[in-house]
Design a protein around this motif. Structure first.
Motif, PDB file in Angstrom:
ATOM      1  N   MET A   1      14.365   1.877  -0.678  1.00 39.14           N
ATOM      2  CA  MET A   1      13.458   2.901  -0.562  1.00 39.14           C
ATOM      3  C   MET A   1      13.044   3.365  -2.182  1.00 39.14           C
ATOM      4  O   MET A   1      12.220   4.087  -2.407  1.00 39.14           O
ATOM      5  CB  MET A   1      13.920   4.075   0.200  1.00 39.14           C
ATOM      6  N   LEU A   2      14.088   2.905  -3.018  1.00 41.35           N
ATOM      7  CA  LEU A   2      13.583   3.587  -4.489  1.00 41.35           C
ATOM      8  C   LEU A   2      12.458   3.361  -4.961  1.00 41.35           C
ATOM      9  O   LEU A   2      11.781   4.198  -5.746  1.00 41.35           O
ATOM     10  CB  LEU A   2      14.935   3.007  -5.324  1.00 41.35           C
ATOM     11  N   PRO A   3      11.809   2.063  -4.872  1.00 40.29           N
ATOM     12  CA  PRO A   3      10.493   1.796  -5.456  1.00 40.29           C
ATOM     13  C   PRO A   3       9.370   2.806  -4.819  1.00 40.29           C
ATOM     14  O   PRO A   3       8.377   2.939  -5.365  1.00 40.29           O
ATOM     15  CB  PRO A   3      10.173   0.314  -4.844  1.00 40.29           C
ATOM     16  N   ILE A   4       9.718   3.070  -3.435  1.00 37.77           N
ATOM     17  CA  ILE A   4       8.855   3.908  -2.749  1.00 37.77           C
ATOM     18  C   ILE A   4       8.741   5.404  -3.263  1.00 37.77           C
ATOM     19  O   ILE A   4       7.961   6.183  -3.531  1.00 37.77           O
ATOM     20  CB  ILE A   4       8.900   3.916  -1.424  1.00 37.77           C
ATOM     21  N   TYR A   5      10.279   5.722  -3.442  1.00 39.53           N
ATOM     22  CA  TYR A   5      10.250   7.396  -4.197  1.00 39.53           C
ATOM     23  C   TYR A   5       9.920   7.158  -5.321  1.00 39.53           C
ATOM     24  O   TYR A   5       9.113   8.344  -5.659  1.00 39.53           O
ATOM     25  CB  TYR A   5      11.844   7.279  -4.154  1.00 39.53           C
ATOM     26  N   TRP A   6       9.741   6.041  -6.054  1.00 39.40           N
ATOM     27  CA  TRP A   6       9.335   6.154  -7.492  1.00 39.40           C
ATOM     28  C   TRP A   6       7.987   6.121  -7.757  1.00 39.40           C
ATOM     29  O   TRP A   6       7.138   6.841  -8.420  1.00 39.40           O
ATOM     30  CB  TRP A   6      10.116   5.270  -8.475  1.00 39.40           C
ATOM     31  N   TRP A   7       7.323   4.990  -7.268  1.00 40.99           N
ATOM     32  CA  TRP A   7       5.932   4.508  -7.310  1.00 40.99           C
ATOM     33  C   TRP A   7       4.823   5.049  -6.319  1.00 40.99           C
ATOM     34  O   TRP A   7       3.857   5.057  -6.456  1.00 40.99           O
ATOM     35  CB  TRP A   7       5.766   3.056  -7.293  1.00 40.99           C
ATOM     36  N   GLY A   8       5.215   5.489  -5.093  1.00 40.20           N
ATOM     37  CA  GLY A   8       4.434   5.674  -4.136  1.00 40.20           C
ATOM     38  C   GLY A   8       4.407   5.241  -2.692  1.00 40.20           C
ATOM     39  O   GLY A   8       5.261   4.105  -2.559  1.00 40.20           O
ATOM     40  N   LEU A   9       3.524   5.489  -1.953  1.00 36.21           N
ATOM     41  CA  LEU A   9       3.715   4.661  -0.621  1.00 36.21           C
ATOM     42  C   LEU A   9       2.912   3.367  -0.774  1.00 36.21           C
ATOM     43  O   LEU A   9       1.953   3.147  -1.396  1.00 36.21           O
ATOM     44  CB  LEU A   9       2.891   5.453   0.372  1.00 36.21           C
ATOM     45  N   PRO A  10       3.194   2.222  -0.001  1.00 37.50           N
ATOM     46  CA  PRO A  10       2.727   1.076  -0.320  1.00 37.50           C
ATOM     47  C   PRO A  10       1.331   0.993   0.740  1.00 37.50           C
ATOM     48  O   PRO A  10       1.506   1.785   1.631  1.00 37.50           O
ATOM     49  CB  PRO A  10       3.541  -0.092   0.326  1.00 37.50           C
ATOM     50  N   SER A  11       0.140   0.630   0.195  1.00 41.61           N
ATOM     51  CA  SER A  11      -0.968   0.589   0.970  1.00 41.61           C
ATOM     52  C   SER A  11      -0.989  -0.787   1.767  1.00 41.61           C
ATOM     53  O   SER A  11      -0.300  -1.743   1.492  1.00 41.61           O
ATOM     54  CB  SER A  11      -2.153   0.874   0.073  1.00 41.61           C
ATOM     55  N   GLY A  12      -1.895  -0.653   2.899  1.00 36.61           N
ATOM     56  CA  GLY A  12      -2.198  -1.919   3.623  1.00 36.61           C
ATOM     57  C   GLY A  12      -3.569  -1.487   4.452  1.00 36.61           C
ATOM     58  O   GLY A  12      -4.119  -0.413   4.519  1.00 36.61           O
ATOM     59  N   ASN A  13      -3.836  -2.801   5.135  1.00 31.97           N
ATOM     60  CA  ASN A  13      -5.202  -2.680   5.797  1.00 31.97           C
ATOM     61  C   ASN A  13      -5.014  -1.877   6.970  1.00 31.97           C
ATOM     62  O   ASN A  13      -6.156  -1.214   7.344  1.00 31.97           O
ATOM     63  CB  ASN A  13      -5.350  -4.064   6.603  1.00 31.97           C
ATOM     64  N   ASP A  14      -3.784  -1.489   7.532  1.00 32.70           N
ATOM     65  CA  ASP A  14      -3.699  -0.666   8.847  1.00 32.70           C
ATOM     66  C   ASP A  14      -3.638   0.968   8.346  1.00 32.70           C
ATOM     67  O   ASP A  14      -3.163   1.557   9.409  1.00 32.70           O
ATOM     68  CB  ASP A  14      -2.899  -1.326   9.681  1.00 32.70           C
ATOM     69  N   GLN A  15      -3.117   1.035   7.186  1.00 35.28           N
ATOM     70  CA  GLN A  15      -2.615   2.427   6.720  1.00 35.28           C
ATOM     71  C   GLN A  15      -3.360   3.600   7.421  1.00 35.28           C
ATOM     72  O   GLN A  15      -3.028   4.418   7.854  1.00 35.28           O
ATOM     73  CB  GLN A  15      -2.550   2.425   5.317  1.00 35.28           C
ATOM     74  N   SER A  16      -4.746   3.375   7.147  1.00 35.16           N
ATOM     75  CA  SER A  16      -5.782   4.573   7.658  1.00 35.16           C
ATOM     76  C   SER A  16      -5.632   4.795   9.029  1.00 35.16           C
ATOM     77  O   SER A  16      -5.574   5.918   9.613  1.00 35.16           O
ATOM     78  CB  SER A  16      -7.086   4.247   7.313  1.00 35.16           C
ATOM     79  N   GLN A  17      -5.613   3.544  10.020  1.00 36.04           N
ATOM     80  CA  GLN A  17      -5.547   3.735  11.325  1.00 36.04           C
ATOM     81  C   GLN A  17      -4.113   4.278  11.824  1.00 36.04           C
ATOM     82  O   GLN A  17      -4.146   5.226  12.469  1.00 36.04           O
ATOM     83  CB  GLN A  17      -5.624   2.169  12.170  1.00 36.04           C
ATOM     84  N   HIS A  18      -2.935   3.922  11.170  1.00 36.47           N
ATOM     85  CA  HIS A  18      -1.828   4.479  11.394  1.00 36.47           C
ATOM     86  C   HIS A  18      -1.979   6.132  11.432  1.00 36.47           C
ATOM     87  O   HIS A  18      -1.312   6.915  12.031  1.00 36.47           O
ATOM     88  CB  HIS A  18      -0.707   4.086  10.760  1.00 36.47           C
ATOM     89  N   TYR A  19      -2.373   6.541  10.180  1.00 31.60           N
ATOM     90  CA  TYR A  19      -2.276   7.901   9.927  1.00 31.60           C
ATOM     91  C   TYR A  19      -3.592   8.861  10.894  1.00 31.60           C
ATOM     92  O   TYR A  19      -3.175   9.811  11.053  1.00 31.60           O
ATOM     93  CB  TYR A  19      -2.572   8.212   8.524  1.00 31.60           C
ATOM     94  N   GLN A  20      -4.563   8.024  11.190  1.00 35.61           N
ATOM     95  CA  GLN A  20      -5.388   8.450  11.961  1.00 35.61           C
ATOM     96  C   GLN A  20      -4.737   8.803  13.568  1.00 35.61           C
ATOM     97  O   GLN A  20      -4.773  10.049  14.021  1.00 35.61           O
ATOM     98  CB  GLN A  20      -6.518   7.914  12.337  1.00 35.61           C
TER      99      GLN A  20
END
Length: 534
Positions: A1-20
């Motif tokens: 998890m350290l890269p995510i804590y440091w750099w942010g959330l990875p993006s992907g094609n389905d990201q918007s749909q999951h958050y919707q």
């Protein structure tokens, strides 16, 4: 998890749909609706019916985290951390049943950083599939316990684990079910087969009851949704174009838009992790050898199912085709490679200390080194989304277009051009109520006409005109339409679930309560017996 804590959330094609979906669940919970069947604001106010089909567990985790923390970004960080940890914990408990604590700890570490597991969240943001990887180890844990001890607590554990699998990701539910069946066949003994199969059946009945609130409305309505159409099982989504280890992934290099060459590498690394296990297998016997052979058997079948060598099976079994992507079997390959590889690593460590034939140990070390290298590559390649970027994206959901894969089959993009809540020629409209599951408005007198409502039609909508029942239909673009007479009328539209859906929800609730109470009673009895023994 350290890269995510440091750099942010990875993006992907389905990201918007999951958050919707998570955003819809969050809003529904705040409004007192426990399980939403309709997202009213999505698609520029025409609504979205995707949550009637997509398993909801992932989005409840995110939504509850959002309610507790007040922030989607923080909620996601906590959720991803928990998924990594719970998946490792499940792998540890399962592998400890097979070998011992040392192998179990190694397996947990391997499973956490094995390439496909990391890739699910870092490069593709396959959020629901990633959440499922925390559930799968527990399914195999309780499967193994049920076949070894056959206690009622193991039946309950298997039922709960499998229910969570169903409520998280359907393709991995299909894959997990097949893999569990294969594993059970390897473990089943003739002398107790009838008793074990009866308990499996009982666990299955309990799971069906616990998940009835979901599948009771999903299965009858599949034909109404675009995602079930042929379009979403062809071209890019066709299983025939998603097999691994095809020469076309590498020649010409770089033109594979699906990046399946990278999936090939992930498969190769997973295979290399457990290859040394085959060498060490010759030096053991008895129950230990049978355990390792069982892992390798499930592994071999899972690896084959990712390749065109099993195309005949894929061509002739419709249920398998619903998975869409053969590479999804990498989820099972990753779990079993971690278990089998952990045993080889532990044995290699011991033999290196004892100066016994170092070649398999060196091969094991090289495989682990390659796995570590792949892990570094995976976490370095994504585009990361900052806290502010994520909040800005979610803030646009009130006026966004969702994935058309979750639109009804009669919906068309042209419908989104309508701006009025109700369009009915030149007649005056007065809206009295416009809530997610109920719309009420008055239409002044005028020529008979069809009123087009700013909502995609769905057969669960019912209409009354001045108290009398009226029919609802889709127009040419899929918007909901009601025929209006010449007089002044009051129109009410209500989204009504069938009786069997409401009954299924009650059955699910009562089953979960009964399961919880039974588990508490069994635990209290177990502690009582332990105290008496002491």
């Amino acid at each position: 998890m350290l890269p995510i804590y440091w750099w942010g959330l990875p993006s992907g094609n389905d990201q918007s749909q999951h958050y919707q979906f998570a955003w819809t669940v969050h809003n529904s919970l705040r409004e007192g609706m426990v399980y939403p069947g309709f997202a009213a604001a999505t698609n520029h106010g025409f609504g979205d019916y995707g949550l009637r089909f997509y398993p909801p567990a992932t989005y409840y985790v995110l939504a509850i985290g959002r309610i507790l923390t007040g922030d989607w970004y923080t909620s996601t960080l906590i959720a991803l951390t928990l998924v990594f940890f719970i998946g490792a914990l499940g792998t540890y408990l399962w592998t400890r049943e097979l070998f011992g604590p040392t192998e179990a700890l190694i397996a947990a570490a391997l499973y956490t950083v094995i390439p496909y597991h990391l890739n699910e969240v870092y490069n593709n943001f396959l959020l629901a599939e990633f959440f499922t990887t925390a559930v799968l180890p527990f399914c195999f844990l309780f499967l193994h316990r049920l076949m070894r001890r056959s206690l009622i607590m193991d039946v309950l554990g298997l039922a709960v684990s499998y229910s969570l699998l169903v409520l998280t990701h359907l393709p991995l539910t299909i894959i997990g079910t097949i893999a569990m069946a294969i594993h059970a066949v390897f473990l089943l003994q003739r002398k107790n087969a009838a008793r074990i199969l009866a308990k499996f059946a009982f666990a299955g009945i309990l799971s069906a009851a616990m998940t009835a609130f979901y599948w009771s409305r999903m299965l009858p309505e599949l034909a109404w949704i675009t995602h079930s159409s042929e379009r979403y099982f062809s071209t890019t989504w066709d299983y025939r174009t998603n097999f691994l280890l095809l020469p076309s992934h590498w020649v010409p290099f770089g033109e594979d838009v699906l990046n399946l060459w990278f999936a090939d590498l992930m498969l190769v690394v997973a295979v290399l992790v457990f290859i040394p296990t085959v060498f060490y297998l010759r030096r053991v016997s008895g129950d230990l050898k049978k355990t390792v052979l069982t892992l390798l058997g499930v592994l071999a079948i899972s690896v084959l199912l990712t390749t065109p060598l099993t195309k005949l099976l894929w061509d002739n079994v419709g249920l398998v085709q619903k998975v869409q992507f053969p590479w999804r079997w990498l989820a099972i390959v990753s779990l079993f490679a971690a278990g089998a590889g952990a045993w080889a690593i532990a044995r290699a460590s011991k033999e290196m200390k004892d100066n016994v034939r170092p070649v398999p140990a060196i091969a094991t070390a090289l495989a682990v080194a390659l796995l570590a290298f792949m892990a570094v590559v995976i976490v370095k390649t994504p585009v990361y989304v900052s806290h502010q970027q994520l909040n800005a994206e979610i803030a646009t959901f009130d006026d966004s277009t969702g994935c058309d894969c979750w639109w009804p089959i009669w919906a068309r993009n042209e419908a989104l051009g309508q701006k009025e809540q109700v369009a009915v020629n030149d007649r005056r409209v007065e809206v009295h109520e416009w809530s997610p599951y109920r719309r009420r408005f008055a239409i002044a007198s005028g020529p008979a006409a069809a009123a087009t409502i700013k909502t995609f039609y769905y057969p669960r909508w019912q209409a009354t005109i001045s108290g009398a029942s009226a029919s609802v239909r889709p127009d040419d673009n899929g918007a909901m339409t009601v025929d209006i007479p010449t007089s002044t009328v009051d129109v009410t539209l209500s989204f009504v679930e069938p009786t069997y859906v409401r009954v299924a929800a009650v059955v699910s609730l009562l089953t979960w309560i009964a399961m919880f109470l039974t588990a508490v009673i069994l635990l209290l009895k177990s502690r009582g017996r332990t105290s008496q023994t002491l």
